[in-house]
Design a protein around this motif. Structure first.
Motif, mmCIF file in Angstrom:
data_model
loop_
_atom_site.group_PDB
_atom_site.id
_atom_site.type_symbol
_atom_site.label_atom_id
_atom_site.label_comp_id
_atom_site.label_asym_id
_atom_site.label_seq_id
_atom_site.Cartn_x
_atom_site.Cartn_y
_atom_site.Cartn_z
ATOM 1 N N VAL A 73 -25.731 -77.737 58.400
ATOM 2 C CA VAL A 73 -24.524 -77.616 59.200
ATOM 3 C C VAL A 73 -24.752 -77.183 60.629
ATOM 4 O O VAL A 73 -25.745 -76.562 60.956
ATOM 5 N N SER A 74 -23.953 -78.026 61.353
ATOM 6 C CA SER A 74 -24.368 -77.937 63.002
ATOM 7 C C SER A 74 -23.537 -76.498 63.291
ATOM 8 O O SER A 74 -22.203 -76.539 63.076
ATOM 9 N N ARG A 124 -11.684 -71.916 56.340
ATOM 10 C CA ARG A 124 -11.431 -72.627 54.884
ATOM 11 C C ARG A 124 -10.390 -73.653 54.951
ATOM 12 O O ARG A 124 -10.543 -74.621 54.252
ATOM 13 N N ASN A 125 -9.334 -73.467 55.863
ATOM 14 C CA ASN A 125 -8.493 -74.472 55.967
ATOM 15 C C ASN A 125 -8.909 -75.891 56.675
ATOM 16 O O ASN A 125 -8.161 -76.958 56.559
ATOM 17 N N ARG A 126 -10.030 -75.603 57.802
ATOM 18 C CA ARG A 126 -10.302 -76.799 58.419
ATOM 19 C C ARG A 126 -11.494 -77.411 57.974
ATOM 20 O O ARG A 126 -11.883 -78.430 58.535
ATOM 21 N N LEU A 127 -12.421 -76.533 57.204
ATOM 22 C CA LEU A 127 -13.772 -77.049 57.106
ATOM 23 C C LEU A 127 -14.290 -77.108 55.502
ATOM 24 O O LEU A 127 -13.653 -76.137 54.743
ATOM 25 N N ALA A 128 -15.181 -77.725 55.108
ATOM 26 C CA ALA A 128 -15.664 -77.897 53.672
ATOM 27 C C ALA A 128 -16.196 -76.329 53.408
ATOM 28 O O ALA A 128 -16.682 -75.690 54.104
ATOM 29 N N ARG A 185 -12.777 -81.379 54.161
ATOM 30 C CA ARG A 185 -11.326 -81.295 54.386
ATOM 31 C C ARG A 185 -11.042 -82.658 54.921
ATOM 32 O O ARG A 185 -11.874 -83.501 55.498
ATOM 33 N N GLY A 186 -9.626 -82.946 54.871
ATOM 34 C CA GLY A 186 -9.015 -83.941 55.358
ATOM 35 C C GLY A 186 -9.381 -84.652 56.587
ATOM 36 O O GLY A 186 -9.672 -85.645 56.848
ATOM 37 N N ALA A 187 -9.380 -83.652 57.690
ATOM 38 C CA ALA A 187 -9.541 -83.920 59.028
ATOM 39 C C ALA A 187 -10.975 -84.093 59.083
ATOM 40 O O ALA A 187 -11.488 -85.030 60.120
ATOM 41 N N GLU A 188 -11.969 -83.606 58.501
ATOM 42 C CA GLU A 188 -13.270 -84.053 58.885
ATOM 43 C C GLU A 188 -13.640 -85.457 58.135
ATOM 44 O O GLU A 188 -14.398 -86.250 58.633
#
Lengths: 518, 81
Positions: free
Chosen positions: A429-430, A483-487, A91-94
């Motif tokens: 995944v961490s 879901r909004n913040r992560l792949a 996602r964008g922030a990542e």
């Protein structure tokens, strides 16, 4: 050649010289020949230079597997830059976090990527933003307009020619950064040199025996080390890569293998589990398959046997690797598969494997310890993260974090991991990254993420949440937030509410106990 | 509730974790949205088989049948005949 190849660009140039007409990349019925690929690479490299890219500067790529990705990657290396393949599922922030961390100077992206606007908004150090041709990328990108602030690939190339202006390459300089599982405070940008990439490519070529007549159907993303190595090895051999970007319809991938008379296929255990479960392989003519490679986590011996039974004519290479070791560390020669089943084989040419104790001393055959690796494949370090680098690079050895033992003949058996990393499908995944995001939710007092067994993916993410009193949280609230913040692959499949988290006397969460709960 | 609405509700709840129908258009491609991966598709098929009493053959697992709510609804309609 008087001297050996200094970079992957030299290997590609040689393939283009030898096989200018052979197809390098095939996708959706269209083919790009080695000659076309090479001319595109030279031209894009010149455009990067004209745009002001200085040697050593980073160029981020946000492109699904496509001819555009390959051209952009090699162009960055040709221009003396450092290629940073971003995970297109993020996602964008990542994405913005990784682009900011490596202070990328340019971004080459597929125009329809849903997170591109967010990434452009966080522009930061980006000076050039280019979009690849829509038709050559994915259906998702087809017909999408070039966003304001970006320049279209063809316009970008219009002002430059195809001359091969090779920068003098320092083979010990960074060529690529691959971001693996990390957190905001502890980013893990595996920094690979030109020598790392060339050495690993040549070692793999030596044992796989790839030829220009080979044709692989590739489903592995190039932004991960496994896919990255499949790409470079096949291009160095002058072979063809047929790109299939999704396993959502496994039947279509197998059909493509049969129709195109594929000679090779590479997958992680989840890939093979899915194919064996969903596709009647016997119904398809796969007699052209000459080699299969498996890496990305230990595959259960039972699954290996089923795969061999389903495709007996293909030589199966069970392999082991790590991004920090460019990609490949060991392979099990197919002729030893039966008597060494359950091992991940021996070190690839030029790579030494040792099992060490906590003090860094080599242990005897048969004794378990940490798997350590030495060779030209070992990374330079984690980009701008000396503390994390110092933990894994010690006394000339890469400490993999994997636990294993060697037998008398040097065959390695993996027995577990010393880290808490979750392995789901092809992804690492961490748990800390998931916990960081879940803790943002009001009403979450504490949480811990773990991997729990899954028949296809190996593991899936479970998050155990201690809710504050009266928080009224539901599993779906937690999942929707993630879901909004992560792949997608990081979104917990299971959310379990618990009263407390089990902890050690020093307050560390006992994660293994949470794997069994629920 | 129509088959299309049932399918949309299932996709929303299990892949977008929401009940807000505005989040998923009936013709939106799951592939393009990056909504459903390979194991997600197996879950969708299980849902279709259990809720609608159909059997989805391996050869029927193609985007033409499964890549949007409306495509699934049309596929279910064809299966009934």
């Amino acid at each position: 050649m008087a001297a050996g190849p200094a970079s992957l660009v030299d290997l590609l140039r040689e393939s283009a010289r030898r096989f200018p007409e052979r197809p390098a990349i095939l996708q959706r019925g269209a083919a790009v020949s080695y000659g076309e690929l090479w001319r595109g690479v030279c031209r894009a490299a010149n455009a990067l230079r004209v745009g002001g890219l200085a040697p050593g500067e980073r160029v981020a790529l946000l492109i699904e597997n496509s001819p555009g990705y390959v051209m952009a990657y090699y162009a960055v290396l040709q221009a003396g830059g450092v290629a940073v393949g971003l995970n297109t599922a993020m996602r964008g922030a990542e994405l913005a976090r990784n682009v900011a961390h490596c202070a990328a100077n340019a971004l080459i992206a597929m125009p329809g990527h849903p997170e591109l606007p967010a990434l452009m908004a966080a522009r930061g150090t980006l000076r050039q933003i280019v979009t690849t041709p829509a038709t050559a990328v994915s259906t998702a990108a087809a017909g999408r307009a070039v966003p304001a602030g970006a320049i279209a690939w063809h316009d970008w190339l219009a002002a430059v020619d195809e001359s091969d202006v090779s920068a003098a390459v320092d083979s010990c300089a960074p060529a690529s950064i691959i971001y693996t599982s990390g957190t905001t405070g502890d980013p893990r940008g595996v920094t690979l040199t030109h020598r790392n990439l060339v050495a690993n490519t040549q070692s793999i070529l030596a044992y796989l025996g790839l030829r220009e007549t080979d044709r692989i159907v590739n489903v592995l993303p190039f932004y991960y080390s496994y896919g990255n190595s499949v790409l470079h090895t096949h291009l160095a051999a002058g072979a063809s890569l047929l790109l299939e970007n999704s396993l959502t319809y496994p039947h279509l991938v197998v059909q493509s293998m049969a129709n195109e008379r594929a000679t090779g296929f590479s997958g992680v255990p989840a890939t093979f589990a899915l194919l064996l479960q969903r596709v009647p392989l016997a119904d398809h003519d796969l007699s052209s398959l000459r080699y299969l490679t498996q890496a990305g986590g230990a595959m259960a011996p039972a699954l290996t046997r089923r795969l061999r039974a389903a495709l007996p004519a293909a030589r199966l290479f069970v392999m082991y690797g790590q991004t920090e070791a460019t990609a490949r560390i060991s392979y099990l020669p197919p002729e030893r598969l039966d008597d060494k089943l359950g091992t991940v084989g021996i070190g690839i040419p030029g790579v030494a494997i040792e099992v060490q104790d906590a003090q860094g001393r080599r242990v005897a055959a048969g004794v378990e310890g940490e798997v350590c690796v030495r060779g030209d494949n070992v990374m330079l370090g984690y980009w701008e993260n000396p503390a994390a680098t110092a933990k894994v690079l010690r006394d000339g050895w890469l400490r993999t974090g994997d636990l294993g033992r060697l037998d008398e003949e040097g065959f390695l058996t993996l027995v577990g991991r010393s880290s808490d990393m979750i392995k789901t499908g092809a992804h690492r995944v961490s748990p800390l990254e998931i916990e960081e995001i879940v803790l943002e939710l009001a009403g979450v007092a504490e949480c811990a993420a773990v991997g729990v067994a899954d028949p296809i993916l190996g593991e899936v993410v479970r998050v155990c949440v201690v809710a504050a009193e009266g928080a009224g949280l539901e599993p779906r609230t937690v999942q929707a937030h993630c879901r909004n913040r992560l792949a997608v692959y990081k979104v917990p499949k299971e959310v379990v509410f618990v009263a407390t988290l089990p902890k050690t006397a020093s307050g560390k969460v006992r994660r293994f106990m949470l794997k069994e709960a629920g | 509730m129509s088959a299309a609405e049932q399918v949309r509700q299932y996709i929303l709840e299990n892949f977008l974790f929401s009940t807000d129908t505005s989040l998923l258009g009936l013709d939106e491609s799951f592939l393009e949205r990056g909504l459903i991966d390979s194991t997600g598709m197996l879950e969708v098929i299980l849902f279709l088989e259990e809720s609608f009493g159909v059997k989805v053959g391996d050869n029927e697992m193609v985007p033409e049948n499964l890549d949007s709510v409306n495509r699934i609804a049309a596929f279910l309609e064809r299966k009934k005949v």
